[in-house]
Each structure stands twice: as C-alpha cells, then as structure tokens.
Scaffold this motif. Structure first.
Motif, short mmCIF file in Angstrom:
data_model
loop_
_atom_site.label_atom_id
_atom_site.label_comp_id
_atom_site.label_asym_id
_atom_site.label_seq_id
_atom_site.Cartn_x
_atom_site.Cartn_y
_atom_site.Cartn_z
N VAL A 1 14.98 -0.88 55.50
CA VAL A 1 16.27 -1.56 55.72
C VAL A 1 16.38 -1.33 57.21
CG1 VAL A 1 18.64 -1.51 55.42
CG2 VAL A 1 16.70 -1.28 53.46
N LEU A 2 16.68 -2.54 58.31
CA LEU A 2 17.14 -2.11 59.56
C LEU A 2 18.50 -1.80 59.76
CD1 LEU A 2 15.41 -5.28 61.06
CD2 LEU A 2 14.49 -3.00 61.27
N PRO A 3 18.55 -0.62 60.57
CA PRO A 3 20.07 -0.22 60.69
C PRO A 3 20.73 -1.23 61.46
CG PRO A 3 18.41 0.92 62.26
CD PRO A 3 17.60 0.03 61.38
N GLU A 4 22.10 -1.24 61.36
CA GLU A 4 22.92 -2.15 61.75
C GLU A 4 22.90 -2.61 63.30
OE1 GLU A 4 25.65 -5.34 60.97
OE2 GLU A 4 24.62 -4.01 59.47
N HIS A 5 22.74 -1.60 64.05
CA HIS A 5 22.77 -1.90 65.44
C HIS A 5 21.46 -2.19 65.90
CE1 HIS A 5 20.98 2.36 65.10
NE2 HIS A 5 20.17 2.04 65.87
N SER A 6 20.21 -2.39 65.25
CA SER A 6 19.19 -3.14 65.55
C SER A 6 19.22 -4.38 65.64
CB SER A 6 17.91 -2.47 64.68
OG SER A 6 18.16 -3.24 63.30
N ASP B 1 21.55 4.90 67.49
CA ASP B 1 20.06 5.47 67.84
C ASP B 1 19.18 4.35 68.12
OD1 ASP B 1 19.44 8.06 68.05
OD2 ASP B 1 18.78 8.38 66.05
N LEU B 2 18.67 4.58 69.48
CA LEU B 2 17.70 3.54 70.11
C LEU B 2 16.32 4.19 70.32
CD1 LEU B 2 20.70 2.13 72.84
CD2 LEU B 2 20.15 1.39 70.51
N ASP B 3 15.36 3.87 69.56
CA ASP B 3 14.04 4.59 69.60
C ASP B 3 13.08 3.32 69.63
OD1 ASP B 3 14.39 3.69 66.84
OD2 ASP B 3 13.92 5.84 66.02
N GLU B 4 13.56 2.18 69.92
CA GLU B 4 12.57 0.79 69.72
C GLU B 4 12.75 0.05 70.96
OE1 GLU B 4 12.14 -1.24 66.06
OE2 GLU B 4 11.71 0.57 64.99
N ASP B 5 11.81 -0.50 71.63
CA ASP B 5 12.14 -1.26 72.80
C ASP B 5 12.78 -2.46 72.38
OD1 ASP B 5 12.05 -2.20 75.44
OD2 ASP B 5 10.44 -3.50 74.92
N PRO C 1 16.62 4.67 78.38
CA PRO C 1 15.12 4.80 77.91
C PRO C 1 15.09 4.78 76.48
CG PRO C 1 16.01 6.62 79.64
CD PRO C 1 17.18 5.77 79.09
N LEU C 2 14.07 4.67 75.85
CA LEU C 2 13.92 4.92 74.46
C LEU C 2 14.20 6.07 74.06
CD1 LEU C 2 12.37 2.12 74.81
CD2 LEU C 2 10.66 2.83 73.28
N GLY C 3 14.81 6.10 73.03
CA GLY C 3 15.28 7.67 72.44
C GLY C 3 16.46 8.23 72.83
N VAL C 4 17.39 7.20 73.25
CA VAL C 4 18.71 7.47 73.55
C VAL C 4 19.64 7.55 72.22
CG1 VAL C 4 20.86 6.77 74.67
CG2 VAL C 4 18.98 7.12 75.79
N LEU D 1 19.38 11.45 75.62
CA LEU D 1 17.91 11.35 75.52
C LEU D 1 17.44 12.52 74.65
CD1 LEU D 1 15.55 9.50 76.20
CD2 LEU D 1 15.63 10.67 78.51
N LYS D 2 16.53 12.03 73.83
CA LYS D 2 15.82 12.81 73.08
C LYS D 2 14.52 12.17 73.24
CE LYS D 2 19.35 14.12 69.55
NZ LYS D 2 19.49 14.27 68.34
N LEU D 3 13.44 12.79 74.02
CA LEU D 3 12.12 12.26 74.35
C LEU D 3 11.49 11.44 72.96
CD1 LEU D 3 10.69 14.60 76.95
CD2 LEU D 3 11.72 12.13 77.51
#
Length: 402
Positions: A378-383, A126-130, A111-114, A163-165
C-alpha cells in the motif's frame, strides 16, 4: 623636531589601523547539512467577482520533492539562504475573465531520505524514493459564492527537513576501529584516515563495485561513543542515519577500545555489547536490521588468542554475558548473520567482506519481496503525485461556477 616625528608616527599608526583587513583567500570549508528548518506559505486565493458570480483562482501550494541528484541539504540552503518559500497567489476574477487562474505551485527539491516534520514534530511525509513528494503548505481557496467571494489566505508554518542517509550498508563502530580504512578499501571513497579517534566528523558514502556491474552503497558515519543514545558525542547526528540502511556492518578492533587515558579500556567483546546497547537504547527497531560482525586488525593478533576468544563468546550469547559486568548487558541481543575476521589492509579479506555483504543483502531483499507479495503493498498518501491534486483543484474551481 621631536613633536613632528611623534605626530608622523601616530598618524601612520592611525592610518594602518583603519585599513580594511584583507579578505581571506581560503575557500570556505565544506560542511555536511542534514537538518534544515524552513518557513513555507501557500499562495492566497484570488478575489471573486460577485456581480458576475466569478471565482478567483486557488493559491499555489508549496511541496517538497525528492531528487536523487541532490546530495544533502546544503544545496537546498545555498539556493535559498533566507529559507522562506512562498507560492504564487491565485488570479482575481475579472469582468472578462470570470474564472481566475490558480497560482503556480512552488517545488522544493531535497535529497532522498528526507523526513518532513511540522513545528510540533509531527511527521508530514517521508521521502525515500526519487520523485516522491509531499505538500507542506496548502494554497488559499479562491473567492466564490461559497465564501462571500473573498479569497482566503494560504497556509503558513515552519517545517523541519531532516535528512537520514539512504545506503545499503552502514558501518557501525567506536572511533578508531578502522571504519574509514575499511570504506576506502571496499569502495572508491577516500575519507580522512588518521591514528587519532575522531577522524570522521561527517558522513561519507562510497560505492562497492562488482565484476558483473552490481553496485552497493556503503556509509561511514561519525563514530559512536558510550552515551550516544542520549546525544553524547555525535549522538543522534550519527544514529539517525542508520535507520534507513538495509544492513549494519559492525567494525570492532580486536584489541578493544579506549577513547582516552581517562576512560576505561573495553575489550573487543565488551565493545560488541556496548554497540548493541547503544543501538537498543536509541531505537530497538534498529536491532531488527540484518547485521554482520567484522573483527578488524587481526594482523595485530599474532597468536589469534583474542580473535578466538571473541568469536567463541559472541557465538555463545547469551550464556557468555556472565563473563562481563552487568553494565554491558543489553536487554535485547542483536543477531549477527555472520562473523568474520579481517584486516582492511589485506585485499583478500576485503573481498571476503564484499561477497558476504552481497549475499546477505540479496537474501534479505528476496525475503522482503516475498512478504510484500503476500501482504500487498500500500503506497503512502504522500507518494501520490500532484497531478491528482491539480485535477481535483480544477474540478473544484469549475464546480463553484455552477
């Protein structure tokens, strides 16, 4: 005759006791999963072909990708209860296939927010975008002349998916303050509502809809208690979910709060300060979020004396701190964007809350947009997507043949 009767009786008892108990027909209770530890391993690299200078394919990697269609980590667990993820191995180099194909990558959708952390608690991503993704286990390098044509093992480790909602608004308040009733009035969600304190034991997210089709998400989270910052009650299970929300809506019962007869009664003003203090002790950065104070159940304050008193004291902070014991004093006071009175059962006051929430969200969104334009984003590396990684992987494989 008596012995025969006894034998029949004991035989019947033995047969009954050895029968298989009937399976329960009740459906398994749904539980919200917001933390999951998994084991991941990248695929091993393929073996090289020394005689012809062939290179084995690199092993596949394991990566985690955010998917907005997934609600919580329970879906991830049900797809793979063993919680082990292993990517495909790289193909060996052969006489008629000098360059082995790379192993296929393995994707874990969450889910988003993981937040993804390693076994030492260090954040990997940190994954907060689809569509955002992060590699959690690299595949082993294929065998080539650089490593004696021996394929290497893939990376293996345990990672924690936390997960953080993600919601536009979070309801903050002690148990029985009326958060669940407020959520059901503001949105289409129907959380459990009752007169005892802990009715919310898992997060609920509702959607507020406006006539112009605008939608704003609002989360009702398990009620705080004093000591939540040290993990009492729902503790960190609640507090971590407010970190990603854009606005905090404090719901405070105008009559104050008392968890149980064994505990002291707190006035509404003391409740505001205690909520402030719990957030401060958990993470001071939370206090930087926009916040609105809603004094609930004012229909029970007939002469409006309690309501007037709380509003006056909140507006006169920090001077009004001297009216309560030092144990209630936070070191840093949260600044409320607005103070309003409401009754969750009154449609007009609910509409007033909805409008104020929208105005404050729009204001802070525009403010943040201007700051991003001035500073640059600046986009994070993992994005960055896996396409770049795969392109580099293929280039490295080709270079080993040169």
């Amino acid at each position: 005759m008596m012995n025969v009767t006894k034998n029949i009786f004991f035989l019947a008892i033995r047969n009954y006791s050895t029968k298989t108990a009937p399976k329960s027909t009740k459906p398994r209770k749904y539980t919200f999963v917001d933390s999951l530890r998994i084991h991941v391993r990248g695929g091993a690299g393929g073996q090289g072909y020394q005689k012809f200078g062939g290179s084995g394919g690199d092993g596949g990697c394991v990566y985690v990708k955010a998917n907005k269609e997934i609600r919580n980590l329970r879906t991830v667990y049900e797809k793979n209860p063993k919680k082990r993820y292993v990517a495909e191995v790289g193909q060996d180099s052969r006489k008629h296939w000098i360059l082995g194909n790379p192993g296929e990558d393995l994707c874990i959708e969450v889910p988003l927010g993981v937040s993804v952390r390693d076994q030492d608690g260090v954040e990997i991503g940190d994954l907060d975008e689809d569509g955002q993704e992060v590699i959690v286990a690299e595949g082993g390098r294929g065998g080539s002349n650089q490593n004696s044509f021996l394929g290497q093992r893939g990376e293996a480790r345990s990672v924690l998916l936390d997960l953080k909602l993600i919601a536009d608004v979070s309801l903050v308040g002690f148990p029985n303050a009326g958060k669940s009733t407020t959520l059901s009035a503001l949105s289409r969600t129907s959380p459990k509502i009752a007169s005892y304190p802990f009715t919310t034991i898992q997060p609920y997210i509702g959607t507020m809809e406006y006539p112009d089709t605008r939608q704003i998400t609002i989360a009702d989270l398990p009620g705080l208690i004093e000591g939540a910052h040290i993990n009492k009650g729902m503790g960190h299970k609640f507090l971590k979910h407010i970190e990603r929300t854009k606005l905090l809506l404090f719901i405070v019962d105008i009559n104050g709060f008392q968890l149980h007869s064994r505990y002291s009664h707190r006035t509404a003003f003391e409740t505001v300060l205690l909520l402030n203090k719990e957030l401060e002790l958990y993470n001071t950065e939370v206090l930087d979020k926009p916040a609105i104070l809603a004094l609930n159940k004012i229909d029970l304050d007939e002469d409006k004396e309690k309501t007037t008193d709380v509003i006056m004291k909140v507006k006169k902070l920090p001077e009004s701190l001297n009216t309560v014991d030092p144990e209630f004093h936070p070191e840093r006071l949260i600044k409320f964007d607005g103070i309003l009175t409401m009754s969750a059962k009154n449609a007009d006051s609910v509409e007033m809350v909805k409008e104020l929430i929208r105005k404050r969200l729009d204001y802070h969104h525009e403010k943040a947009r201007r700051i991003r334009e001035q500073q640059g984003l600046v986009l994070p590396e993992h994005s960055k997507g896996l396409q770049d990684r795969l392109r580099l992987k293929n280039e490295q494989s080709k270079s080993r043949l040169l």
